[in-house]
Design an enzyme around this catalytic site. Structure first.
Site, PDB file in Angstrom:
ATOM      1  N   SER A   7       0.844  -1.185   0.000  1.00 23.68           N
ATOM      2  CA  SER A   7       0.000   0.000   0.000  1.00 23.68           C
ATOM      3  C   SER A   7       0.889   1.250   0.000  1.00 23.68           C
ATOM      4  O   SER A   7       1.506   1.591   1.014  1.00 23.68           O
ATOM      5  CB  SER A   7      -0.901  -0.012   1.241  1.00 23.68           C
ATOM      6  OG  SER A   7      -1.583   1.219   1.322  1.00 23.68           O
ATOM      7  N   ASP A  36      -4.594   3.316  -2.752  1.00 17.76           N
ATOM      8  CA  ASP A  36      -5.734   3.743  -1.940  1.00 17.76           C
ATOM      9  C   ASP A  36      -6.303   5.078  -2.417  1.00 17.76           C
ATOM     10  O   ASP A  36      -5.665   6.122  -2.249  1.00 17.76           O
ATOM     11  CB  ASP A  36      -5.290   3.915  -0.479  1.00 17.76           C
ATOM     12  CG  ASP A  36      -5.125   2.589   0.236  1.00 17.76           C
ATOM     13  OD1 ASP A  36      -6.010   1.717   0.102  1.00 17.76           O
ATOM     14  OD2 ASP A  36      -4.103   2.422   0.938  1.00 17.76           O
ATOM     15  N   HIS A  79      -8.084   0.541  -4.668  1.00 16.84           N
ATOM     16  CA  HIS A  79      -9.033   0.397  -3.555  1.00 16.84           C
ATOM     17  C   HIS A  79      -9.821   1.694  -3.458  1.00 16.84           C
ATOM     18  O   HIS A  79      -9.302   2.706  -2.992  1.00 16.84           O
ATOM     19  CB  HIS A  79      -8.233   0.100  -2.271  1.00 16.84           C
ATOM     20  CG  HIS A  79      -9.073  -0.026  -1.044  1.00 16.84           C
ATOM     21  ND1 HIS A  79      -8.516  -0.087   0.217  1.00 16.84           N
ATOM     22  CD2 HIS A  79     -10.415  -0.113  -0.868  1.00 16.84           C
ATOM     23  CE1 HIS A  79      -9.483  -0.205   1.119  1.00 16.84           C
ATOM     24  NE2 HIS A  79     -10.637  -0.208   0.488  1.00 16.84           N
ATOM     25  N   MET A  92     -12.171   4.116  -1.937  1.00 12.95           N
ATOM     26  CA  MET A  92     -12.870   4.521  -0.713  1.00 12.95           C
ATOM     27  C   MET A  92     -13.550   5.855  -0.996  1.00 12.95           C
ATOM     28  O   MET A  92     -13.145   6.909  -0.499  1.00 12.95           O
ATOM     29  CB  MET A  92     -11.858   4.625   0.447  1.00 12.95           C
ATOM     30  CG  MET A  92     -11.406   3.265   0.937  1.00 12.95           C
ATOM     31  SD  MET A  92      -9.854   3.348   1.845  1.00 12.95           S
ATOM     32  CE  MET A  92      -8.683   3.272   0.494  1.00 12.95           C
ATOM     33  N   ASP A 116      -6.658  -6.118   4.620  1.00 17.87           N
ATOM     34  CA  ASP A 116      -6.028  -4.801   4.495  1.00 17.87           C
ATOM     35  C   ASP A 116      -6.105  -4.029   5.811  1.00 17.87           C
ATOM     36  O   ASP A 116      -7.196  -3.737   6.300  1.00 17.87           O
ATOM     37  CB  ASP A 116      -6.754  -4.014   3.390  1.00 17.87           C
ATOM     38  CG  ASP A 116      -6.121  -2.665   3.101  1.00 17.87           C
ATOM     39  OD1 ASP A 116      -5.023  -2.385   3.610  1.00 17.87           O
ATOM     40  OD2 ASP A 116      -6.747  -1.889   2.345  1.00 17.87           O
TER      41      ASP A 116
HETATM   42  C1  DX5 Z   1      -6.597   2.057   4.954  1.00 20.91           C
HETATM   43  C2  DX5 Z   1      -6.005   1.631   3.642  1.00 20.91           C
HETATM   44  C3  DX5 Z   1      -4.939   0.591   3.772  1.00 20.91           C
HETATM   45  C4  DX5 Z   1      -3.721   1.090   4.492  1.00 20.91           C
HETATM   46  C5  DX5 Z   1      -2.840  -0.065   4.910  1.00 20.91           C
HETATM   47  O1  DX5 Z   1      -7.643   2.892   4.730  1.00 20.91           O
HETATM   48  O2  DX5 Z   1      -7.015   1.116   2.806  1.00 20.91           O
HETATM   49  O3  DX5 Z   1      -4.589   0.070   2.514  1.00 20.91           O
HETATM   50  O4  DX5 Z   1      -2.991   1.988   3.697  1.00 20.91           O
HETATM   51  O5  DX5 Z   1      -1.772   0.424   5.672  1.00 20.91           O
HETATM   52  P1  DX5 Z   1      -1.253  -0.295   6.982  1.00 20.91           P
HETATM   53  O6  DX5 Z   1      -0.806  -1.662   6.568  1.00 20.91           O
HETATM   54  O7  DX5 Z   1      -0.121   0.583   7.433  1.00 20.91           O
HETATM   55  O8  DX5 Z   1      -2.392  -0.363   7.949  1.00 20.91           O
HETATM   56 ZN    ZN Z   2      -6.437  -0.070   1.123  1.00 23.84          ZN
END
Ligand code: DX5
Ligand code: ZN
Length: 213
Positions: A7, A33, A64, A66, A173
């Site tokens: 990520s 993200d 991803h 969001m 994730d």
């Molecule tokens: C959270 C993101 C994740 C995040 C993961 O909203 O969707 O992908 O960046 O990062 P870590 O592994 O540091 O929790």
């Molecule tokens: Zn993510």
């Protein structure tokens, strides 16, 4: 085979190309993200940065989403050549339509859900998707603590998969690190999405050697 998905939100974004090259030998894909400041309380990056990332690596890219209107973005993401689009079930009334639209173009379609969203809500689409992403933190930020209850969701998805003879992948994730990675794998994860766990890990080479098998 367990896959590592990096990520880039947790990378040093002032030197993204170097960061991607540094971790590339130890990972299988890039996790991108996209946050809109509505569905989650943070804003990240989108199309121009995606184009830049594509120039840095040949690894597959998982977008991803969001965002509150995922349907606004699917076509453009596909055009830019992402390999997978992950949609939050909470963000659309028309998940079936979106999955079909994504899959028609040979792009992988994953569906995801927040830690507080019950797993049953995705039962209907299990046979349509390429994978389910279990959010093990509330989406919005890298570097948060893994929510242990997510393990139950991973186990249930694995159980359903074998009970119903389905072949979706299980991705996880958020908050995966050296200490809990084994537990997440044991629960049934196929794809480990990690921000801090990859970009801020002094032991990445070992971790990758141990788990990408
Ligand atoms: C959270 C993101 C994740 C995040 C993961 O909203 O969707 O992908 O960046 O990062 P870590 O592994 O540091 O929790
Ligand atoms: Zn993510």
């Amino acid at each position: 085979m367990i896959k590592f998905s990096a990520s880039i939100l947790a990378a040093d974004l002032s030197d993204l190309k170097t960061e991607i090259k540094r971790v590339e030998p130890f990972i299988d894909e890039i996790h991108f993200d996209i946050m809109d400041g509505h569905f989650v309380p943070n804003l990240t990056f989108a199309y121009p940065i995606l184009e830049a990332v594509k120039k840095c690596t040949k690894l597959p890219i998982d977008a991803h989403l969001m965002v509150t209107n995922p349907e606004f973005h699917v076509e453009k993401l596909i055009k830019l050549g992402v390999d997978r689009i992950t949609i939050h079930i909470e963000t659309t009334y028309h998940i079936n339509k979106l999955i079909s639209q994504i899959k028609e173009t040979n792009t992988e379609a994953f569906v995801t859900l927040n830690p507080g969203t019950p797993l049953n809500i995705i039962e209907e689409v299990l046979s349509d998707v390429d994978g389910i992403l279990v959010m093990s933190v509330n989406p919005g930020f890298s570097g948060q603590k893994f929510i242990a209850k997510s393990l139950e969701k991973i186990k249930k998805l694995k159980e359903w998969k074998s009970n119903y003879g389905m072949d979706y992948l299980i991705a996880v994730d958020g908050g995966i690190n050296n200490d809990n990675i084994q537990t997440v794998v044991n629960a049934g994860a196929d794809i480990l999405i990690m921000g801090y766990g990859i970009f801020k890990n002094d032991n990445l080479e070992n971790l990758s050697r141990t788990f990408r098998i």
